[in-house]
Design a protein around this motif. Structure first.
Motif, short mmCIF file in Angstrom:
data_model
loop_
_atom_site.label_atom_id
_atom_site.label_comp_id
_atom_site.label_asym_id
_atom_site.label_seq_id
_atom_site.Cartn_x
_atom_site.Cartn_y
_atom_site.Cartn_z
N UNK A 30 0.83 -1.21 0.00
CA UNK A 30 0.00 0.00 0.00
C UNK A 30 0.86 1.26 0.00
N UNK A 31 2.00 1.20 0.66
CA UNK A 31 2.89 2.36 0.72
C UNK A 31 3.47 2.66 -0.66
N UNK A 32 3.86 1.58 -1.37
CA UNK A 32 4.38 1.76 -2.73
C UNK A 32 3.27 2.28 -3.64
N UNK A 33 2.07 1.73 -3.47
CA UNK A 33 0.93 2.16 -4.29
C UNK A 33 0.66 3.65 -4.09
N UNK A 34 0.63 4.11 -2.83
CA UNK A 34 0.36 5.53 -2.55
C UNK A 34 1.48 6.42 -3.09
N UNK A 35 2.70 5.91 -3.08
CA UNK A 35 3.84 6.67 -3.63
C UNK A 35 3.70 6.85 -5.14
N UNK A 36 3.31 5.76 -5.82
CA UNK A 36 3.14 5.83 -7.27
C UNK A 36 1.98 6.77 -7.62
N UNK A 37 0.88 6.67 -6.87
CA UNK A 37 -0.26 7.55 -7.13
C UNK A 37 0.10 9.02 -6.93
N UNK A 38 0.94 9.28 -5.92
CA UNK A 38 1.38 10.65 -5.68
C UNK A 38 2.18 11.16 -6.88
N UNK A 39 3.07 10.31 -7.40
CA UNK A 39 3.89 10.69 -8.55
C UNK A 39 3.03 10.91 -9.79
N UNK A 40 2.04 10.03 -10.00
CA UNK A 40 1.15 10.15 -11.16
C UNK A 40 0.32 11.43 -11.07
N UNK A 41 -0.24 11.70 -9.89
CA UNK A 41 -1.05 12.92 -9.71
C UNK A 41 -0.21 14.17 -9.96
N UNK A 42 1.04 14.16 -9.46
CA UNK A 42 1.92 15.31 -9.67
C UNK A 42 2.21 15.48 -11.16
N UNK A 43 2.48 14.35 -11.84
CA UNK A 43 2.80 14.41 -13.26
C UNK A 43 1.64 14.93 -14.09
N UNK A 44 0.41 14.47 -13.77
CA UNK A 44 -0.77 14.93 -14.51
C UNK A 44 -1.01 16.42 -14.29
N UNK A 45 -0.76 16.87 -13.07
CA UNK A 45 -0.99 18.29 -12.75
C UNK A 45 0.03 19.21 -13.41
N UNK A 46 1.21 18.70 -13.71
CA UNK A 46 2.28 19.55 -14.24
C UNK A 46 2.65 19.28 -15.69
N UNK A 47 2.00 18.32 -16.33
CA UNK A 47 2.38 18.02 -17.72
C UNK A 47 1.86 19.09 -18.68
N UNK A 48 2.58 19.28 -19.76
CA UNK A 48 2.23 20.27 -20.78
C UNK A 48 1.75 19.52 -22.03
N UNK A 49 0.57 19.89 -22.52
CA UNK A 49 -0.01 19.20 -23.67
C UNK A 49 -0.08 20.10 -24.91
N UNK A 50 0.39 21.33 -24.79
CA UNK A 50 0.26 22.27 -25.91
C UNK A 50 1.23 21.97 -27.05
N UNK A 51 2.21 21.09 -26.82
CA UNK A 51 3.22 20.82 -27.85
C UNK A 51 2.96 19.52 -28.60
N UNK A 52 1.74 18.97 -28.48
CA UNK A 52 1.44 17.68 -29.12
C UNK A 52 1.05 17.91 -30.58
N UNK A 53 1.83 17.35 -31.51
CA UNK A 53 1.54 17.51 -32.93
C UNK A 53 1.18 16.20 -33.60
N UNK A 54 1.54 15.06 -32.98
CA UNK A 54 1.27 13.75 -33.57
C UNK A 54 0.84 12.78 -32.48
N UNK A 55 -0.24 12.04 -32.72
CA UNK A 55 -0.70 11.05 -31.75
C UNK A 55 -0.92 9.71 -32.43
N UNK A 56 -0.81 8.66 -31.65
CA UNK A 56 -1.12 7.30 -32.11
C UNK A 56 -2.23 6.74 -31.25
N UNK A 57 -3.18 6.06 -31.87
CA UNK A 57 -4.33 5.49 -31.16
C UNK A 57 -4.35 3.99 -31.36
#
Length: 258
Positions: A30-57
Motif C-alpha cells: 500500500x505504501x508503494x501504491x500511494x507513492x506511485x499515485x502521488x507521482x502520477x497525480x503530480x505528473x498529470x498536474x504539471x504536464x504540458x499538452x500544448x506541444x502535441x503535434x502527432x498522436x497514435x491510437x
C-alpha cells in the motif's frame, strides 16, 4: 511517510513490480501504491499538452472476461514519445471522450494521427481532428496479411492431410509469418524448402513479401501505382483470404498513401 521517501519508492517502482519494491525496502504494498499515485497525480498536474503535434491510437486486451479492451492514446512526436490517455473499452464514444478531454484547441493543432483501419476510429478522427493527416499503421496492415497467410496455411494443411500427401506445412507457421531478420536458422532452411513447392500458402507468402516494397516509396504517385498493381495481381491469385486483404487496401487507399 515523507515526500522524499515517497518519490524514492515511486522511482524504484518503475524498475520493479510494486510487490518486489515493497519487499526490497521493507515496507507495505500500500505504501508503494500511494507513492506511485502521488507521482502520477503530480505528473498529470504539471504536464504540458500544448506541444502535441502527432498522436497514435491503439487498443490493448487487458482481461478475458467483461470489457476486454482499453483504448490508448500516445504522443509520438519525434522529440517526445509518451502515453497521454487511457480509456475504458474500445468504442466510438471512448475516443470521443479523449478528444473532449484533450480540448478542441489542442485537437485543431494536431498534424498527424496514426490509427488502425477500425472504422469508428477513422470516423472520430475525421470529425474531431479533420485537419490532421490520418495515417494507417504499418503494423496493423501487415497483421491482416499475416492472418490471411495463416488462414491459407491452415486450410492447405487439412487439404494435404485429406489427400494423404506429405504434411510439408507442419511447423511452418512462424517461418512464414516472421520478418526475415527475425527468423532462426532452422526457420530459414524450412522456408527455402517450402519455396521450392508450388502451394497456395507459398504464393500468399510471396505476395506479402512483394508488398514490403511499398514502404520504401517516397512519392505518393509511384506508391499508388505499386499498390494498384499489387491489388490487381492479388485479385487474380484465386487465394480468397489474400483477395480480401486486397479489397480492404483498395477501400483505404487514400489513408494508406498518407
Amino acid at each position: 511517510m515523507t515526500i522524499t521517501y515517497a518519490w524514492f519508492l515511486a522511482k524504484w517502482a518503475k524498475r520493479l513490480s510494486w510487490k518486489e519494491c515493497a519487499e526490497a525496502f521493507n515496507t507495505k504494498w500500500d505504501t508503494v501504491y500511494r507513492s506511485v499515485m502521488m507521482a502520477v497525480d503530480w505528473g498529470l498536474a504539471h504536464r504540458v499538452l500544448d506541444n502535441v503535434g502527432a498522436i497514435g491510437i491503439d487498443e490493448i486486451c487487458w482481461k478475458k472476461i467483461g470489457p476486454k479492451f482499453l483504448t490508448l492514446v500516445y504522443q509520438i512526436d519525434g522529440d517526445c514519445k509518451r502515453l497521454l490517455w487511457i480509456g475504458k473499452d474500445r468504442t466510438k464514444q471512448t475516443l470521443i471522450d479523449f478528444f473532449n478531454e484533450f480540448g478542441p484547441e489542442r485537437s485543431s493543432k494536431l498534424k498527424f494521427v496514426l490509427t488502425d483501419m477500425w472504422k469508428p476510429y477513422l470516423d472520430v478522427v475525421a470529425k474531431m481532428a479533420g485537419q490532421a493527416i490520418n495515417i494507417l499503421d504499418r503494423f496493423h496492415i501487415m497483421c491482416h496479411m499475416n492472418k490471411a497467410i495463416d488462414k491459407v496455411r491452415a486450410t492447405e494443411v487439412k487439404t494435404l492431410k485429406a489427400k494423404g500427401k506429405e504434411p510439408v506445412l507442419t511447423h511452418s507457421r512462424w517461418c512464414l509469418l516472421k520478418r526475415s531478420e527475425n527468423r532462426t536458422e532452422k526457420q530459414t532452411i524450412k522456408l527455402q524448402e517450402l519455396l521450392a513447392i508450388n502451394l497456395k500458402t507459398i504464393k500468399a507468402f510471396l505476395l506479402k513479401e512483394d508488398f514490403q516494397s511499398f514502404w520504401s516509396y517516397k512519392s505518393a504517385g509511384w506508391a499508388g501505382k505499386f499498390l494498384d498493381d499489387w491489388c490487381k495481381r492479388t485479385m487474380r491469385s484465386r487465394i480468397d483470404p489474400m483477395k480480401k486483404v486486397a479489397r480492404m487496401l483498395r477501400s483505404h487507399r487514400g489513408l494508406i498513401l498518407n
